[in-house]
Design a protein around this motif. Structure first.
Motif, short mmCIF file in Angstrom:
data_model
loop_
_atom_site.label_atom_id
_atom_site.label_comp_id
_atom_site.label_asym_id
_atom_site.label_seq_id
_atom_site.Cartn_x
_atom_site.Cartn_y
_atom_site.Cartn_z
N PHE A 91 0.74 -1.23 0.00
CA PHE A 91 -0.23 -0.01 0.01
C PHE A 91 0.79 1.20 -0.12
CE2 PHE A 91 -4.45 1.36 0.89
CZ PHE A 91 -4.96 0.24 0.34
N THR A 92 0.78 1.94 -1.23
CA THR A 92 1.66 3.19 -1.26
C THR A 92 0.73 4.43 -0.72
OG1 THR A 92 0.77 3.72 -3.25
CG2 THR A 92 2.67 2.47 -3.38
N LEU A 93 1.41 5.52 -0.40
CA LEU A 93 0.67 6.63 0.36
C LEU A 93 -0.44 7.12 -0.68
CD1 LEU A 93 1.21 8.42 2.81
CD2 LEU A 93 2.41 10.11 1.41
N ALA A 94 -0.30 7.16 -1.99
CA ALA A 94 -1.06 7.43 -2.99
C ALA A 94 -2.32 6.48 -2.83
CB ALA A 94 -0.58 7.35 -4.32
N LEU A 95 -2.22 5.10 -2.68
CA LEU A 95 -3.45 4.05 -2.32
C LEU A 95 -4.02 4.54 -1.05
CD1 LEU A 95 -1.89 0.66 -3.63
CD2 LEU A 95 -3.93 2.27 -4.75
N LEU B 188 -16.42 1.51 -6.08
CA LEU B 188 -16.75 0.91 -7.05
C LEU B 188 -16.36 1.78 -8.29
CD1 LEU B 188 -20.30 -0.17 -6.12
CD2 LEU B 188 -18.26 -1.69 -6.44
N ALA B 189 -16.00 3.00 -8.13
CA ALA B 189 -15.71 3.75 -9.39
C ALA B 189 -14.19 3.68 -9.86
CB ALA B 189 -15.86 5.36 -9.08
N ILE B 190 -13.50 3.02 -8.91
CA ILE B 190 -12.18 2.58 -9.02
C ILE B 190 -11.95 1.68 -10.46
CG2 ILE B 190 -9.98 1.54 -8.26
CD1 ILE B 190 -10.90 1.96 -5.47
N PRO B 191 -11.11 2.12 -11.46
CA PRO B 191 -11.02 1.39 -12.55
C PRO B 191 -10.30 0.10 -12.42
CG PRO B 191 -9.54 3.25 -12.73
CD PRO B 191 -10.44 3.08 -11.69
N VAL B 192 -10.74 -0.90 -13.24
CA VAL B 192 -10.21 -2.28 -13.00
C VAL B 192 -8.77 -2.37 -13.55
CG1 VAL B 192 -10.47 -4.81 -13.83
CG2 VAL B 192 -12.57 -3.26 -13.43
N ALA B 193 -8.54 -1.57 -14.43
CA ALA B 193 -7.31 -1.59 -14.84
C ALA B 193 -6.60 -0.05 -15.15
CB ALA B 193 -7.08 -2.17 -16.29
N LEU B 194 -5.28 0.28 -15.19
CA LEU B 194 -4.77 1.34 -15.25
C LEU B 194 -4.71 1.83 -16.77
CD1 LEU B 194 -1.77 1.03 -12.92
CD2 LEU B 194 -3.81 2.37 -12.55
N ASP B 195 -4.28 2.83 -17.38
CA ASP B 195 -4.36 3.29 -18.45
C ASP B 195 -3.07 2.50 -19.55
OD1 ASP B 195 -6.17 5.36 -18.25
OD2 ASP B 195 -4.81 6.86 -17.75
N SER B 196 -2.13 2.06 -18.53
CA SER B 196 -1.23 1.13 -19.20
C SER B 196 -1.71 -0.17 -19.50
CB SER B 196 0.04 1.04 -18.44
OG SER B 196 -0.34 0.57 -17.17
N GLY B 197 -2.81 -0.50 -18.98
CA GLY B 197 -3.12 -1.95 -19.10
C GLY B 197 -3.31 -2.85 -18.08
N ALA B 198 -2.34 -2.35 -17.10
CA ALA B 198 -2.10 -3.31 -15.77
C ALA B 198 -3.27 -3.16 -14.85
CB ALA B 198 -0.68 -2.91 -15.12
N ALA B 199 -3.36 -4.15 -14.02
CA ALA B 199 -4.44 -4.18 -13.21
C ALA B 199 -4.28 -3.10 -12.02
CB ALA B 199 -4.48 -5.60 -12.59
N LEU C 144 -14.65 13.37 -2.56
CA LEU C 144 -14.66 13.18 -3.90
C LEU C 144 -13.41 13.70 -4.75
CD1 LEU C 144 -18.38 12.57 -4.95
CD2 LEU C 144 -16.65 10.85 -4.63
N ILE C 145 -12.96 15.10 -4.26
CA ILE C 145 -12.05 15.81 -4.82
C ILE C 145 -10.54 14.95 -4.44
CG2 ILE C 145 -10.52 17.88 -4.55
CD1 ILE C 145 -13.40 19.24 -4.61
N ILE C 146 -10.45 14.67 -3.07
CA ILE C 146 -9.41 13.82 -2.68
C ILE C 146 -9.16 12.58 -3.49
CG2 ILE C 146 -8.36 12.90 -0.94
CD1 ILE C 146 -9.69 14.88 0.98
N PHE C 147 -10.38 11.78 -3.63
CA PHE C 147 -10.41 10.73 -4.29
C PHE C 147 -10.03 10.87 -5.97
CE2 PHE C 147 -12.99 8.12 -7.29
CZ PHE C 147 -12.54 6.69 -7.07
N ARG C 148 -10.27 11.74 -6.52
CA ARG C 148 -10.04 12.15 -7.80
C ARG C 148 -8.55 12.22 -7.82
NH1 ARG C 148 -14.37 15.96 -10.91
NH2 ARG C 148 -16.31 14.39 -10.71
N PHE C 149 -7.90 13.01 -7.09
CA PHE C 149 -6.60 13.47 -7.33
C PHE C 149 -5.65 12.13 -6.86
CE2 PHE C 149 -7.65 18.12 -6.11
CZ PHE C 149 -7.68 18.66 -7.45
N ALA C 150 -5.92 11.47 -5.94
CA ALA C 150 -5.46 10.28 -5.48
C ALA C 150 -5.53 8.96 -6.71
CB ALA C 150 -6.02 9.67 -4.43
N LEU C 151 -6.44 9.11 -7.37
CA LEU C 151 -6.49 8.15 -8.49
C LEU C 151 -5.79 8.76 -9.58
CD1 LEU C 151 -8.66 5.99 -9.13
CD2 LEU C 151 -10.22 7.32 -10.37
#
Length: 526
Positions: free
Chosen positions: A110-114, A369-380, A159-166
């Motif tokens: 778990f990173t600080l961003a997560l 639930l809004a967390i994407p299944v994969a990153l833009d790079s395609g990784a989980a 939700l603003i914190i959530f967006r920036f962390a995402l």
């Protein structure tokens, strides 16, 4: 469609039945709904429930926020704006930071961003649960106003914190300058757009030839339009709905007629009740899918539960610490607006009660639930299933543990004393007496200036002169109230019999019944 419709109807019926049961047991209905959904989810053979986060964000969230903005007293919000603002922004950030630090240190990988991502998800308390509990216990207006006002704003900040962390998790970097500008636009753009559109809506209601059904229909679609348009320009849709709803609530007497106001109360109360009930029931139903995702990553269930309990403890501790810090800051910098209690014990317990009201719910589930299944790079996406499970544990524990114990804590703290009830009753009687005197003066002025011989004005004047001499409470005691209600029931039976007369229009009967209903409703608030 035909396969899902019975399921949806069954959910609404279950919500209604469980709410009635919760009222009988005198507990908050979200607690029973979540537990019921959890139990139903273990029934073998049921299809898995998959929740689309966009469905909750767009279908459920705007009307619930709009209804809450209409219900709160803007006057009281202005009085307590400092502590409301601190809870809605500073406390949410402090809570998210606390979760980020603890989880990045305790949970492997778990990173600080997560951690900030999880903190942004679980930091906003759910006002629906607290409001349901307040039905069974009495608290000072200051406490309920702070809770309601906080709930309107903390969703936006979390939700603003959530967006920036995402963004930070997805890109691996965080540019403070861009984040600050984006944060400013989300706040200013969302609030400004909400106020501007709300002004347009008010003018439309005033200038268009609307009636009660069309007014109510417009208010049902306006929160969706506020949210959608704000999100299109990448500002805060939540703030747009909240600011627009607050503005329109202060203008309701100027652009809605009496029929629209009376009708809207019942429509909006039922609409919000169904939406809330369905979401809380679905929270419990979603557990099997979350557990399956956790097992697919090889994370032991007991370990994940331990993480959820840990995060829940951090949230409760952070909120209680923040409550005492807010009380201390108020006593130091603004002692004139601090709540006054009869004993030091009650003063010290007040922040504990405020801190214990942090039940989580709809927004936390939707954000997770809004967390994407994969990153833009395609990784989980890293740790997605664990974040979902921790969020569920937090919602379940705070709803059940805090939801069931909060009424006991409120009663034991004694923060609502007979002195408050007497003060509120005196203020109510004073306002009603002032209204009677004002009405009597108005009618007497009309009688003396052009309507001296008008029989209708004379009758009204005599009626209000009698009301001004003696208050309604002097004659409307409990026995009289019972007789009055029996009289109304007798009148209804007479109208039911009169409806058999083929010469009488049923519309006339319905109008008379509506007047009797208004009389009975008026009797409830005397």
């Amino acid at each position: 469609m035909h396969s899902i419709l019975p399921f949806l109807l069954a959910m609404v019926a279950a919500v209604v039945l469980l709410e009635m049961w919760a009222t009988r047991l005198k507990i908050a209905y979200p607690v029973l709904l979540v537990l019921a959904g959890l139990l139903v989810s273990f029934i073998p053979g049921l299809p898995p429930v998959r929740i689309d986060p966009d469905l909750i964000f767009f279908i459920f969230l705007p009307p619930l926020l709009f209804e809450a903005a209409w219900s709160i007293s803007f006057k009281e919000m202005k009085k307590w704006w400092r502590i409301i603002g601190s809870f809605a922004f500073l406390v949410v950030f402090f809570t998210a930071l606390s979760v980020a630090v603890v989880t990045s240190y305790v949970i492997p990988g778990f990173t600080l961003a997560l951690g900030f991502l999880l903190g942004g998800i679980v930091s906003p308390p759910d006002a629906i649960s607290a409001g349901a509990i307040m039905r069974f216990v009495k608290v000072p207006h200051s406490t309920s106003t702070i809770l309601e006002g906080e709930s309107l704003l903390n969703d936006a900040s979390s939700l603003i914190i959530f967006r920036f962390a995402l963004i930070a998790v997805g890109t691996g970097q965080f540019i403070w300058q861009e984040a600050a500008l984006s944060f400013l636009w989300m706040i200013v753009g969302g609030a400004g757009l909400g106020l501007g559109l709300a002004w347009v809506f008010v003018q439309a209601h005033k200038r268009l030839p609307t009636d009660a059904p069309s007014d109510i229909a417009l208010t049902l679609i306006e929160p969706y339009f506020l949210y959608w348009l704000a999100e299109q320009v990448h500002s805060s849709g939540v703030l747009a709905v909240v600011s627009g709803g607050l503005y329109m609530s202060t203008q309701r007497l100027s652009f809605l007629n009496s029929g629209s106001r009376i009708g809207s109360y019942g429509v909006w109360e039922s609409f919000a009740f169904i939406l809330n009930g369905v979401v809380f029931l679905v929270i419990g139903l979603d557990l099997p899918e979350i557990v399956d995702g956790l097992r697919s990553k090889g994370i032991p269930l007991t370990t994940a539960i331990g993480y959820g309990v840990l995060v829940t403890g951090v949230l409760v501790a952070a909120r209680i610490i923040s409550s005492y810090a807010a009380m201390l800051a108020t006593l130091i910098f603004r002692p004139s607006v601090a709540p006054i209690f009869q004993s030091r014990r009650r003063s010290l317990l007040m922040p504990l009660v405020l801190g214990w009201t942090g039940m989580r719910g709809v927004v936390s589930l939707a954000a997770a639930l809004a967390i994407p299944v994969a990153l833009d790079s395609g990784a989980a996406f890293p740790q997605r299933n664990l974040i979902l499970f921790i969020t569920f544990v937090v919602i379940l524990l705070t709803l059940v543990v805090q939801g069931l114990t909060l009424p006991f804590i409120i009663r034991r703290s004694g923060i609502h004393t007979p002195a408050y009830e007497e003060s509120e009753e005196q203020a109510r009687q004073q306002l009603k007496q002032g209204l009677r005197e004002h009405t009597f003066r108005f009618l007497r002025h009309k009688h003396e200036n052009g309507f001296h011989d008008h029989a209708g004005v004379q009758k009204l004047l005599r009626h209000w002169e009698d009301k001004n001499r003696s208050s309604e409470e002097n004659w409307m005691d409990d026995q009289t109230r019972v007789i009055f209600i029996e009289m109304l029931e007798s009148q209804r039976r007479y109208l039911a019999d009169a409806n058999n007369d083929p010469m009488l229009s049923e519309e006339i009967i319905r109008r008379q019944l509506y007047q009797l209903d208004l009389e009975e409703e008026r009797l409830k608030i005397i």
